[in-house]
Design an enzyme around this catalytic site. Structure first.
Site, PDB file in Angstrom:
ATOM      1  N   MET A 183      12.175   8.376  -3.967  1.00 15.08           N
ATOM      2  CA  MET A 183      13.084   9.182  -4.795  1.00 15.08           C
ATOM      3  C   MET A 183      14.491   8.927  -4.274  1.00 15.08           C
ATOM      4  O   MET A 183      15.140   9.792  -3.693  1.00 15.08           O
ATOM      5  CB  MET A 183      12.694  10.665  -4.691  1.00 15.08           C
ATOM      6  N   HIS A 237       6.485   7.148  -2.192  1.00 14.90           N
ATOM      7  CA  HIS A 237       7.116   7.580  -3.444  1.00 14.90           C
ATOM      8  C   HIS A 237       8.621   7.632  -3.184  1.00 14.90           C
ATOM      9  O   HIS A 237       9.106   8.527  -2.487  1.00 14.90           O
ATOM     10  CB  HIS A 237       6.550   8.960  -3.824  1.00 14.90           C
ATOM     11  N   ASP A 240       6.816  11.060   0.659  1.00 13.38           N
ATOM     12  CA  ASP A 240       7.932  11.386  -0.220  1.00 13.38           C
ATOM     13  C   ASP A 240       9.252  11.070   0.456  1.00 13.38           C
ATOM     14  O   ASP A 240       9.692  11.793   1.348  1.00 13.38           O
ATOM     15  CB  ASP A 240       7.886  12.883  -0.566  1.00 13.38           C
ATOM     16  N   SER A 286       0.435  15.042   0.236  1.00 10.46           N
ATOM     17  CA  SER A 286       1.828  14.709   0.521  1.00 10.46           C
ATOM     18  C   SER A 286       2.206  15.172   1.922  1.00 10.46           C
ATOM     19  O   SER A 286       2.168  16.371   2.225  1.00 10.46           O
ATOM     20  CB  SER A 286       2.750  15.382  -0.497  1.00 10.46           C
ATOM     21  N   GLY A 321       0.590  18.667  -2.015  1.00 11.28           N
ATOM     22  CA  GLY A 321       1.267  18.996  -0.772  1.00 11.28           C
ATOM     23  C   GLY A 321       0.884  20.382  -0.314  1.00 11.28           C
ATOM     24  O   GLY A 321      -0.029  20.569   0.502  1.00 11.28           O
ATOM     25  N   ASP A 337       1.845  14.151  -9.677  1.00  7.24           N
ATOM     26  CA  ASP A 337       2.486  14.654  -8.462  1.00  7.24           C
ATOM     27  C   ASP A 337       3.300  15.912  -8.742  1.00  7.24           C
ATOM     28  O   ASP A 337       4.254  15.872  -9.520  1.00  7.24           O
ATOM     29  CB  ASP A 337       3.402  13.529  -7.931  1.00  7.24           C
ATOM     30  N   GLY A 338       2.916  16.998  -8.078  1.00  2.57           N
ATOM     31  CA  GLY A 338       3.725  18.216  -8.115  1.00  2.57           C
ATOM     32  C   GLY A 338       2.957  19.425  -8.607  1.00  2.57           C
ATOM     33  O   GLY A 338       2.437  19.427  -9.724  1.00  2.57           O
ATOM     34  N   HIS A 368       0.430  10.276   0.872  1.00  2.00           N
ATOM     35  CA  HIS A 368       1.608  10.210   0.005  1.00  2.00           C
ATOM     36  C   HIS A 368       2.856  10.506   0.831  1.00  2.00           C
ATOM     37  O   HIS A 368       2.949  11.546   1.487  1.00  2.00           O
ATOM     38  CB  HIS A 368       1.429  11.232  -1.121  1.00  2.00           C
ATOM     39  N   MET A 423      13.200  10.820   0.160  1.00  2.00           N
ATOM     40  CA  MET A 423      14.302  11.368  -0.655  1.00  2.00           C
ATOM     41  C   MET A 423      15.629  11.069   0.023  1.00  2.00           C
ATOM     42  O   MET A 423      15.724  11.147   1.252  1.00  2.00           O
ATOM     43  CB  MET A 423      14.168  12.880  -0.787  1.00  2.00           C
ATOM     44  N   MET A 477       5.364  12.703 -12.813  1.00  2.00           N
ATOM     45  CA  MET A 477       5.777  13.890 -12.066  1.00  2.00           C
ATOM     46  C   MET A 477       5.417  15.133 -12.891  1.00  2.00           C
ATOM     47  O   MET A 477       5.775  15.233 -14.070  1.00  2.00           O
ATOM     48  CB  MET A 477       7.287  13.887 -11.809  1.00  2.00           C
TER      49      MET A 477
END
Ligand code: DX5
Ligand code: ZN
Length: 214
Positions: free
Chosen positions: A65, A63, A32, A6, A195, A173-174, A30, A34, A135
């Site tokens: 969000m 991704h 992210d 990430s 990440g 993910d996470g 990846h 947001m 997630m």
């Protein structure tokens, strides 16, 4: 196992160096995105993704969000993004049309869910989505602790895809690191997003290859 580091955890003052490392060692990048509304945080958007256009030698995996992710599909396609995921809990009845819109732009469509959404909400999209994103932390921040219940959710989704004869990759993910990567593999995960464990490692390239080899 594919590894999708990430970019959120990269060094934003030295993105060029991190991008070169990812191009040489990772499977997907990846991204992210947001918006401060769907999740309580803002990351980056097209200022960064436009800059990656033509420079990413491996597939970009966005991704989203954000509320109304469909607003951005065209621009992501124009930037050469290959994989786009959006959240089922945001899209609701727009989930199917969103998948079709992503396909119409020549990209692969992923449907994501946060840890508090029953994984069964993904079942209607088996046979339609190209991948699913489970997630394993609540979307919004890097560096959170892996939620172990995610392992069961992955296995449940995998079993249903097998029952229906329509198996596609499960991205997780996470909070992923070497401490949970083999359990993730055993549960049926195919793509690991990582990440902090990659970028805070003394040797990110070696960490990527260790995750890939679990
Ligand atoms: C969380 C993001 C994740 C996050 C992963 O909202 O979707 O992709 O950047 O970071 P780590 O691996 O640090 O949990
Ligand atoms: Zn993500």
């Amino acid at each position: 196992m594919l590894v999708a580091p990430s970019l959120l955890a990269a060094d934003f003052l030295h993105l060029d160096a991190d991008l070169r490392m990812l191009n040489a060692h990772a499977d997907w990048i990846h991204l992210d995105v947001m918006d401060g509304t769907f999740v309580p945080n803002i990351s980056f958007g097209f200022s960064v993704i436009d800059a990656l256009k033509g420079k990413a030698a491996i597939p970009m995996d966005a991704h989203l969000m954000v509320v109304h992710p469909e607003r951005w599909f065209e621009r992501l396609a124009a930037d050469g993004v290959s994989y786009v995921s959006f959240h089922q809990e945001e899209a609701g009845r727009r989930t199917g049309p969103n998948i079709d819109a992503i396909h119409a732009l020549g990209m692969k469509a992923g449907v994501a869910v946060n840890p508090d959404i029953p994984v069964q909400k993904l079942f209607p999209y088996i046979g339609r989505a190209d991948f699913f994103l489970i997630m394993s932390v609540f979307a919004g921040f890097g560096g959170q602790k892996f939620i172990y219940e995610s392992l069961d959710r992955i296995a449940i989704l995998k079993a249903e895809m097998e029952r229906l004869g329509a198996v596609v990759p499960i991205e997780v993910d996470g909070g992923i690191s070497m401490s949970n990567a083999s359990a993730l593999k055993d549960s049926g995960a195919d793509v690991l997003v990582a990440g902090s464990s990659v970028f805070s490692s003394p040797d990110p390239a070696a960490t990527i290859s260790a995750l890939r080899g679990v």
